[in-house]
Design an enzyme around this catalytic site. Structure first.
Site, PDB file in Angstrom:
ATOM      1  N   ASP A 111       0.813  -1.217   0.000  1.00 27.43           N
ATOM      2  CA  ASP A 111       0.000   0.000   0.000  1.00 27.43           C
ATOM      3  C   ASP A 111       0.845   1.265   0.000  1.00 27.43           C
ATOM      4  O   ASP A 111       0.444   2.287  -0.522  1.00 27.43           O
ATOM      5  CB  ASP A 111      -0.944   0.029   1.209  1.00 27.43           C
ATOM      6  CG  ASP A 111      -0.186   0.092   2.521  1.00 27.43           C
ATOM      7  OD1 ASP A 111       0.743  -0.723   2.727  1.00 27.43           O
ATOM      8  OD2 ASP A 111      -0.506   0.961   3.350  1.00 27.43           O
ATOM      9  N   GLU A 117       4.740   9.340   4.559  1.00 25.73           N
ATOM     10  CA  GLU A 117       4.476   8.085   3.872  1.00 25.73           C
ATOM     11  C   GLU A 117       3.676   8.388   2.603  1.00 25.73           C
ATOM     12  O   GLU A 117       2.841   9.285   2.577  1.00 25.73           O
ATOM     13  CB  GLU A 117       3.706   7.110   4.774  1.00 25.73           C
ATOM     14  CG  GLU A 117       3.697   5.702   4.205  1.00 25.73           C
ATOM     15  CD  GLU A 117       3.431   4.618   5.236  1.00 25.73           C
ATOM     16  OE1 GLU A 117       3.013   4.951   6.356  1.00 25.73           O
ATOM     17  OE2 GLU A 117       3.647   3.437   4.910  1.00 25.73           O
ATOM     18  N   TYR A 160      -6.299  -0.889   7.821  1.00 30.48           N
ATOM     19  CA  TYR A 160      -7.326  -0.539   6.838  1.00 30.48           C
ATOM     20  C   TYR A 160      -8.690  -1.055   7.295  1.00 30.48           C
ATOM     21  O   TYR A 160      -9.339  -1.830   6.599  1.00 30.48           O
ATOM     22  CB  TYR A 160      -6.945  -1.063   5.443  1.00 30.48           C
ATOM     23  CG  TYR A 160      -5.838  -0.246   4.824  1.00 30.48           C
ATOM     24  CD1 TYR A 160      -6.113   0.993   4.241  1.00 30.48           C
ATOM     25  CD2 TYR A 160      -4.518  -0.667   4.861  1.00 30.48           C
ATOM     26  CE1 TYR A 160      -5.102   1.775   3.701  1.00 30.48           C
ATOM     27  CE2 TYR A 160      -3.490   0.111   4.327  1.00 30.48           C
ATOM     28  CZ  TYR A 160      -3.801   1.326   3.745  1.00 30.48           C
ATOM     29  OH  TYR A 160      -2.794   2.106   3.210  1.00 30.48           O
ATOM     30  N   ASP A 211       5.639   0.230   3.728  1.00 33.94           N
ATOM     31  CA  ASP A 211       5.970  -1.003   4.428  1.00 33.94           C
ATOM     32  C   ASP A 211       5.793  -2.199   3.494  1.00 33.94           C
ATOM     33  O   ASP A 211       5.516  -2.033   2.324  1.00 33.94           O
ATOM     34  CB  ASP A 211       5.095  -1.134   5.679  1.00 33.94           C
ATOM     35  CG  ASP A 211       5.280   0.066   6.609  1.00 33.94           C
ATOM     36  OD1 ASP A 211       6.411   0.583   6.696  1.00 33.94           O
ATOM     37  OD2 ASP A 211       4.292   0.494   7.232  1.00 33.94           O
TER      38      ASP A 211
END
Ligand SMILES: *[C@@H]1O[C@H](CO)[C@@H](O)[C@H](O)[C@H]1NC(C)=O
Ligand SMILES: *[C@@H]1O[C@H](CO)[C@@H](O)[C@H](O)[C@H]1NC(C)=O
Length: 461
Positions: free
Chosen positions: A41, A441, A193, A44
């Site tokens: 995503d 991020e 999520y 990571d």
């Protein structure tokens, strides 16, 4: 997309399997399913199915609306490759009619280490949804992605297009028939999520994309008949995101209204349209009540919430761009409670948000990595923050990555070109530090949303 967390966990669940390829030396491992491919995503090493599918839906939508413009920028082949990298994975992850693998790896154990994907030693356990462990949101979004992509492949690769459509239809049926939130079935996804908005938006979203892909009445009927019960015509939104797709459903439904053959459904489609307008007016600050509008930073950026706020801006910029083109093509204006706007004004506002993201902001910072004279140097991303394998073929261990690279104040050794980072806080402030994951991020769905907008802007040049 979460902080590195030094807490190991060993949660086991009945719907857990180990995926191919297996880790050398591990015992009791069966090769059951090939889940190679797909996307992490963000920074990571976990593959999360729900945001991955949303990314592919957004990219496909961009290529459907602006394919020619993307092509004139010389990027159509790349866009299609990026989409196919996702759809190939979804096809593999959909191993049986009512089985979809929705996560590989898990946030907790993943965050224990900071490693390049090449060196990864963390759990690659995979998680699925099925009849007894439903996940209508994950199934619905994946169906939407596959349906949207099938439209694109129809001409160039009809066989593949049919394959995608077949999977999309099955996944939609599965999600509709076995109802539930996927985070109740795959609990490790919670906190990463979680499907906060539930699954009804994804079911409508899947149905409307299936309608666009097939023109089959049954899908339109689903969108119309469930409009009220599923919240499609009742939710007035200020957010469009990987979690909440109502605004997208509402926008597409209002576009259907313009076609003669849909006039007979005018009553419900009008209700959808009024909610689509609410979202657009909210972004333009033209609804009456302030909590019906989206906040803005003093520098003018739409502001929804602190963590990775830019995703909401990018998603809004895309939806506004598509909607403004729809108004232009159908010669309409938008009536907001605080005034009338035309397509130009809506598009100009979308452009202003893009300008902000690219550097016209109080920090003079482009939040798109690699663009302009000043952009983030310490993106919270493992591959970018650790020396590349080409430079260093040695093994970089689990915590060694934290010691030598994560905590290193120097800029990343690799530039993650095209990554759109989380961006500034509500006061336009931004601190370029790797540990500042809320701002540093970059997620796949941030960038995906901008592809269509950039194509549209490129056309202006
Ligand atoms: C918004 O406010 C205006 C002016 O006060 C009023 O005329 C209008 O009815 C309001 N619209 C809505 C949708 O509340
Ligand atoms: C941004 O640029 C403007 C104009 O060049 C300058 O006045 C301002 O100090 C700069 N701000 C930052 C934070 O660098």
């Amino acid at each position: 997309m979460a902080k590195p967390c030094h807490k190991a966990s060993s949660t086991l669940s009945h719907n857990v399997l180990v995926t191919y390829p297996t880790i050398k030396g591990s015992i009791g491992v069966t090769i059951l399913v090939d889940l190679v491919g797909g996307y992490y995503d963000a920074g990571d090493n976990v593959k999360f199915g729900l945001p991955m599918a949303f990314t592919v839906t957004l990219l496909s939508w961009a290529a459907i609306e602006y394919g020619e413009k993307i092509a004139s920028a010389g990027e159509y082949v790349h866009a299609m490759e990026a989409i196919k990298w996702g759809t190939d994975y979804f096809v593999k992850a959909h191993t049986q009619s009512n089985v979809l693998w929705v996560e590989v790896g898990d946030g907790e154990t993943d965050h224990y280490c900071w490693q390049r994907p090449e060196d990864m030693t963390t759990s690659r356990r995979a998680y699925k949804i099925d009849e007894n462990n439903p996940g209508s949101d994950a199934a619905g979004e994946t169906a939407a992605a596959l349906a949207a992509a099938s439209i694109l492949f129809r001409k160039t690769n009809p066989h593949y297009s049919q394959l995608l459509l077949h999977h999309a239809q099955e996944l939609f049926e599965f999600g509709d028939k076995f109802r539930g939130k996927y985070d109740e079935s795959v609990e490790v996804v919670k906190g990463y999520y979680t499907s906060v908005s539930g699954y009804m938006d994804e079911l409508l979203w899947a149905a409307i994309w299936l309608y666009k892909a097939t023109e089959k009445e049954e899908y339109l009927k689903y969108v119309l008949e469930n409009a009220y019960d599923f919240g499609g015509t009742t939710w007035a939104m200020t957010e469009f995101s990987w979690d909440v797709k109502y605004a997208g459903v509402q926008a597409i439904a209002s576009m259907l209204l313009m076609e003669e053959k849909h006039k007979k459904h005018e009553v419900i489609l009008e209700q959808y349209r009024s909610k689509a307008n609410h979202y657009i007016c909210a972004c333009l600050n033209l609804n009456n009540a302030s909590n019906d509008n989206v906040d803005r930073t003093p520098g003018g950026l739409l502001y929804i919430r602190q963590w990775n706020n830019i995703q909401y801006v990018a998603n809004a910029a895309f939806l506004l761009t598509v909607y403004s083109d729809h108004l232009l093509a159908t010669n309409q204006k938008l009536q907001c409670p605080k005034g009338e706007v035309d397509s130009n004004e809506i598009f100009s506002f979308a452009k202003s948000q893009v300008d902000y993201m690219l550097g016209s902001n109080p920090m003079n910072m482009s939040y798109l990595v690699g663009y302009g004279p000043k952009y983030p140097q310490r993106v919270h991303h493992r591959g970018a923050s650790i020396e590349s394998y080409k430079e260093n073929m040695g093994f970089i261990g689990c915590t060694q990555g934290f010691d030598n690279w994560y905590g290193n104040p120097k800029p990343n050794p690799n530039i993650l070109i095209g990554a759109l980072v989380g961006g500034p806080d509500r006061n336009d402030q931004f601190r370029d530090a790797r540990g500042n994951y809320e701002q540093l991020e970059a997620c796949t769905y941030n960038t995906a949303a901008l592809v269509g907008v950039f194509a549209r802007l490129y056309d202006l040049e």
